[in-house]
Design a protein around this motif. Structure first.
Motif, PDB file in Angstrom:
ATOM      1  N   GLY A   1       0.720  -1.158   0.088  1.00 34.59           N
ATOM      2  CA  GLY A   1       0.052  -0.213  -0.147  1.00 34.59           C
ATOM      3  C   GLY A   1       0.824   1.325   0.087  1.00 34.59           C
ATOM      4  O   GLY A   1       0.290   2.377  -0.299  1.00 34.59           O
ATOM      5  N   TYR A   2       2.149   1.102   0.207  1.00 32.97           N
ATOM      6  CA  TYR A   2       2.959   2.359   0.190  1.00 32.97           C
ATOM      7  C   TYR A   2       3.934   2.397  -0.992  1.00 32.97           C
ATOM      8  O   TYR A   2       4.609   3.625  -1.106  1.00 32.97           O
ATOM      9  N   LEU A   3       3.722   1.629  -1.802  1.00 37.91           N
ATOM     10  CA  LEU A   3       4.875   1.573  -2.954  1.00 37.91           C
ATOM     11  C   LEU A   3       4.359   2.633  -3.918  1.00 37.91           C
ATOM     12  O   LEU A   3       5.449   3.309  -4.109  1.00 37.91           O
ATOM     13  N   LEU A   4       3.274   3.310  -3.816  1.00 34.35           N
ATOM     14  CA  LEU A   4       2.901   4.248  -4.751  1.00 34.35           C
ATOM     15  C   LEU A   4       2.337   5.550  -3.595  1.00 34.35           C
ATOM     16  O   LEU A   4       2.626   6.776  -4.227  1.00 34.35           O
ATOM     17  N   ALA A   5       1.885   5.152  -2.593  1.00 29.56           N
ATOM     18  CA  ALA A   5       1.433   6.071  -1.689  1.00 29.56           C
ATOM     19  C   ALA A   5       2.490   7.005  -1.120  1.00 29.56           C
ATOM     20  O   ALA A   5       2.461   8.204  -0.938  1.00 29.56           O
ATOM     21  N   ALA A   6       3.600   6.357  -0.712  1.00 30.30           N
ATOM     22  CA  ALA A   6       4.924   6.894  -0.311  1.00 30.30           C
ATOM     23  C   ALA A   6       5.431   8.036  -1.038  1.00 30.30           C
ATOM     24  O   ALA A   6       5.745   9.231  -0.685  1.00 30.30           O
ATOM     25  N   PRO A   7       5.895   7.592  -2.261  1.00 31.70           N
ATOM     26  CA  PRO A   7       6.403   8.778  -3.151  1.00 31.70           C
ATOM     27  C   PRO A   7       5.429   9.892  -3.398  1.00 31.70           C
ATOM     28  O   PRO A   7       5.733  10.997  -3.641  1.00 31.70           O
ATOM     29  N   LEU A   8       4.009   9.470  -3.643  1.00 32.30           N
ATOM     30  CA  LEU A   8       2.955  10.607  -3.899  1.00 32.30           C
ATOM     31  C   LEU A   8       3.127  11.467  -2.772  1.00 32.30           C
ATOM     32  O   LEU A   8       2.723  12.984  -2.764  1.00 32.30           O
ATOM     33  N   SER A   9       2.997  10.846  -1.346  1.00 40.24           N
ATOM     34  CA  SER A   9       3.110  11.756  -0.153  1.00 40.24           C
ATOM     35  C   SER A   9       4.292  12.763  -0.204  1.00 40.24           C
ATOM     36  O   SER A   9       4.047  13.959   0.459  1.00 40.24           O
ATOM     37  N   PHE A  10       5.524  12.113  -0.302  1.00 41.40           N
ATOM     38  CA  PHE A  10       6.629  13.116  -0.533  1.00 41.40           C
ATOM     39  C   PHE A  10       6.465  14.186  -1.523  1.00 41.40           C
ATOM     40  O   PHE A  10       6.604  15.219  -1.167  1.00 41.40           O
ATOM     41  N   TYR A  11       6.113  13.991  -2.761  1.00 39.25           N
ATOM     42  CA  TYR A  11       5.908  14.967  -3.606  1.00 39.25           C
ATOM     43  C   TYR A  11       5.014  15.926  -3.333  1.00 39.25           C
ATOM     44  O   TYR A  11       5.082  17.111  -3.673  1.00 39.25           O
ATOM     45  N   LEU A  12       3.644  15.402  -2.916  1.00 39.99           N
ATOM     46  CA  LEU A  12       2.808  16.284  -2.527  1.00 39.99           C
ATOM     47  C   LEU A  12       3.051  17.294  -1.530  1.00 39.99           C
ATOM     48  O   LEU A  12       2.714  18.569  -1.527  1.00 39.99           O
ATOM     49  N   LEU A  13       3.905  16.730  -0.469  1.00 36.16           N
ATOM     50  CA  LEU A  13       4.453  17.498   0.845  1.00 36.16           C
ATOM     51  C   LEU A  13       5.319  18.568  -0.096  1.00 36.16           C
ATOM     52  O   LEU A  13       5.360  19.701   0.622  1.00 36.16           O
ATOM     53  N   ARG A  14       6.115  18.340  -0.933  1.00 30.98           N
ATOM     54  CA  ARG A  14       7.097  19.205  -1.515  1.00 30.98           C
ATOM     55  C   ARG A  14       6.500  20.218  -2.129  1.00 30.98           C
ATOM     56  O   ARG A  14       6.867  21.584  -1.972  1.00 30.98           O
ATOM     57  N   VAL A  15       5.319  19.836  -2.918  1.00 27.30           N
ATOM     58  CA  VAL A  15       4.664  20.973  -3.584  1.00 27.30           C
ATOM     59  C   VAL A  15       3.717  21.842  -2.921  1.00 27.30           C
ATOM     60  O   VAL A  15       3.884  23.242  -2.971  1.00 27.30           O
ATOM     61  N   LEU A  16       3.275  20.993  -1.946  1.00 35.28           N
ATOM     62  CA  LEU A  16       2.050  21.857  -0.938  1.00 35.28           C
ATOM     63  C   LEU A  16       2.958  22.808   0.179  1.00 35.28           C
ATOM     64  O   LEU A  16       2.316  23.717   0.569  1.00 35.28           O
ATOM     65  N   GLY A  17       4.245  22.327   0.434  1.00 30.08           N
ATOM     66  CA  GLY A  17       4.872  22.709   1.471  1.00 30.08           C
ATOM     67  C   GLY A  17       5.853  23.997   0.675  1.00 30.08           C
ATOM     68  O   GLY A  17       6.684  24.651   1.893  1.00 30.08           O
ATOM     69  N   GLY A  18       5.764  24.155  -0.316  1.00 34.87           N
ATOM     70  CA  GLY A  18       6.620  25.174  -1.051  1.00 34.87           C
ATOM     71  C   GLY A  18       8.079  24.828  -1.110  1.00 34.87           C
ATOM     72  O   GLY A  18       8.952  25.738  -1.375  1.00 34.87           O
TER      73      GLY A  18
END
Length: 267
Positions: free
Chosen positions: A250-267
């Protein structure tokens, strides 16, 4: 499953709350190495292919070291070094030649990408500003997605989702999992309110649903791997749950997505 799973979830959440971020990145790197071991064993047993275990594990270690460095550039450098090591071994230091060598190269590189590279995004995520809270959000989201997808699918499931890949998964269960992700977003509002990266309640609900979908896609990806290799489980890492990949899919795709979303949303 409950006896093994609930304590494991509690321990993981405690680690997120108190453990040094480098230690958590090390755990993610170790998971990537062990997951690569399971992948290599699955492919070698199920498909008659003979991927070299040593180079595969060395390559995953290189990727893990990149993940522990805490930047996407370092992780990608680790993938480059590990992938080059594997290709060199298969092309110049292996008795397998011709099309078989090309086939093994493709499968080996796919394994490094699918397991070590994807899982090490957990190590990247926790080292970002606000990463602890977002990782806890990810863990709870994937857990609620799995639980509600199973319960809703068991009691109300009628329409198969992708029967050729996973005959027991249903559309109703998938929708229940997405609802579980949205619930995780509501819960996350209570512990992420003071986080360095603030999120609105609506944003967290939408992120939870999106991560739940990514979690289900990773689950289907690992299910397809087991279909291709004619295996029931990836291993026996956790009693009642199968191998590490069976629990971490369940983390194979969700973990990278979380990382890049945090980078984008966090500026």
């Amino acid at each position: 499953r409950v006896v093994a799973g609930v304590p494991a979830l509690v321990v993981i959440l405690l680690l997120i709350a108190w453990a040094p971020v480098r230690a958590m990145a090390l755990v993610a790197a170790a998971a990537g190495v062990f997951g690569t071991y399971e992948f290599t064993k699955l492919v070698s047993q199920g498909d008659g292919m003979h991927l070299p275990m040593g180079p595969m594990l060395c390559a995953s270690v290189a990727i893990g070291l990149g993940g522990m460095a805490g930047t996407a550039s370092a992780l990608n450098l680790g993938l480059l070094i590990g992938g080059a090591l594997l290709v060199w071994t298969l092309w110049f230091a292996s008795p397998t030649q011709g099309r078989d060598a090309l086939r093994e190269t493709g499968v080996g590189l796919a394994g490094l990408l699918m397991v070590a590279w994807l899982l090490n995004h957990v190590g990247l995520l926790v080292q970002q500003p606000g990463g602890r809270g977002f990782l806890a959000f990810l863990i709870v989201t994937v857990s609620l997605n799995d639980t509600l997808a199973y319960l809703v699918g068991s009691f109300f499931g009628n329409w198969p989702l992708i029967p050729s890949v996973s005959p027991h998964k249903t559309v109703e269960g998938a929708l229940g999992g997405v609802a579980g992700g949205a619930m995780a977003g509501v819960m996350a509002r209570f512990w992420m309110g003071g986080d360095p990266v603030p999120f609105s309640l609506l944003s967290l609900i939408l992120l939870g649903a999106l991560l739940a979908i990514a979690g289900q896609a990773g689950d289907l990806l690992e299910s397809k791997l087991k279909r291709l290799t004619h295996a029931d489980d990836s291993g026996t890492f956790l009693p009642g749950h199968g191998g590490l990949l069976d629990r971490a899919d369940g983390y194979l795709l969700a973990a990278p997505l979380s990382f890049y979303l945090l980078r984008v949303l966090g500026g």
